[in-house]
Design a protein around this motif. Structure first.
Motif, short mmCIF file in Angstrom:
data_model
loop_
_atom_site.label_atom_id
_atom_site.label_comp_id
_atom_site.label_asym_id
_atom_site.label_seq_id
_atom_site.Cartn_x
_atom_site.Cartn_y
_atom_site.Cartn_z
N ASP A 160 0.84 -1.19 0.00
CA ASP A 160 0.00 0.00 0.00
C ASP A 160 0.87 1.24 0.00
O ASP A 160 2.06 1.19 0.32
N PHE A 161 0.25 2.36 -0.37
CA PHE A 161 0.84 3.69 -0.22
C PHE A 161 -0.08 4.48 0.68
O PHE A 161 -1.31 4.34 0.61
N VAL A 162 0.49 5.32 1.51
CA VAL A 162 -0.30 6.12 2.44
C VAL A 162 -0.02 7.59 2.15
O VAL A 162 1.14 8.03 2.17
N PHE A 163 -1.10 8.32 1.89
CA PHE A 163 -1.02 9.71 1.48
C PHE A 163 -1.46 10.64 2.61
O PHE A 163 -1.87 10.18 3.67
N GLU A 164 -1.42 11.92 2.35
CA GLU A 164 -1.85 12.93 3.32
C GLU A 164 -3.31 12.70 3.71
O GLU A 164 -4.12 12.25 2.91
N ASN A 165 -3.61 13.01 4.97
CA ASN A 165 -4.95 12.85 5.54
C ASN A 165 -5.41 11.40 5.59
O ASN A 165 -6.58 11.11 5.43
N GLN A 166 -4.46 10.50 5.80
CA GLN A 166 -4.77 9.09 6.00
C GLN A 166 -4.06 8.60 7.26
O GLN A 166 -3.00 9.10 7.63
N PHE A 167 -4.67 7.58 7.89
CA PHE A 167 -4.03 6.93 9.02
C PHE A 167 -3.09 5.86 8.48
O PHE A 167 -3.34 5.26 7.43
N VAL A 168 -2.01 5.60 9.23
CA VAL A 168 -1.04 4.59 8.82
C VAL A 168 -0.64 3.76 10.03
O VAL A 168 -0.41 4.28 11.12
N ALA A 169 -0.59 2.44 9.83
CA ALA A 169 -0.17 1.50 10.87
C ALA A 169 -0.06 0.12 10.25
O ALA A 169 -0.59 -0.13 9.17
N ASN A 170 0.62 -0.76 10.92
CA ASN A 170 0.44 -2.18 10.63
C ASN A 170 -0.62 -2.61 11.62
O ASN A 170 -0.34 -2.96 12.76
N TYR A 171 -1.85 -2.50 11.20
CA TYR A 171 -2.99 -2.68 12.11
C TYR A 171 -3.08 -4.11 12.64
O TYR A 171 -3.48 -4.33 13.77
N TYR A 172 -2.67 -5.07 11.84
CA TYR A 172 -2.67 -6.47 12.29
C TYR A 172 -1.71 -6.63 13.47
O TYR A 172 -2.07 -7.19 14.50
N SER A 173 -0.50 -6.14 13.31
CA SER A 173 0.49 -6.21 14.39
C SER A 173 0.02 -5.43 15.61
O SER A 173 0.18 -5.86 16.75
#
Length: 138
Positions: free
Chosen positions: A66-79
């Motif tokens: 994935d790519f994460v842009f401005e105004n987005q949340f970012v995480a390895n949500y599974y971990s």
């Protein structure tokens, strides 16, 4: 961030202030890691400016997830949820400004403010839908 929260999650300005005040603003340079492969992810970031790349690292192959842009949340949500070692790394593709909250701080905030649980539910649903769409496309 506050404007985004009010518009996206339909919360009040005071709730957006409470939520956003719990995040710490950090600056990352191009090439800096936000999430390290093999380490448990205990943070979630909100991208104010910048661009990040998520790379899933397997035993034989790695690929951009994935790519994460401005105004987005970012995480390895599974971990983050399972408290297991991250199977991906998240790296800055350009200088970035993020607002970051730890798992512990988010849990405490959620205990005090019910609207935080609603935001978490909506983010979880969006992540599920995004993952389902990726699998469908494959």
């Amino acid at each position: 961030m506050k404007k985004f929260l009010v518009e996206k999650f339909k919360i009040s300005e005071s709730e957006a202030e409470i939520f956003s005040a719990s995040f710490k603003k950090i600056n990352l340079n191009k090439g800096d890691l936000f999430i390290d492969f093999g380490k448990v992810s205990n943070k979630i970031g909100f991208v104010e400016t910048g661009l990040l790349k998520c790379t899933l690292i397997g035993s034989k192959k790695s690929f951009v997830d994935d790519f994460v842009f401005e105004n987005q949340f970012v995480a390895n949500y599974y971990s983050f949820l399972k408290q297991e070692a991250s199977n991906k790394e998240i790296i800055c593709l350009k200088n970035s400004v993020l607002h970051v909250i730890t798992r512990n701080k988010l849990e405490k905030l959620g205990e005090k403010h019910p609207f935080v649980a609603e935001i978490a539910r909506q983010v979880s649903e969006q992540l599920f839908l995004s993952t389902a769409k990726k699998l469908e496309d494959i």
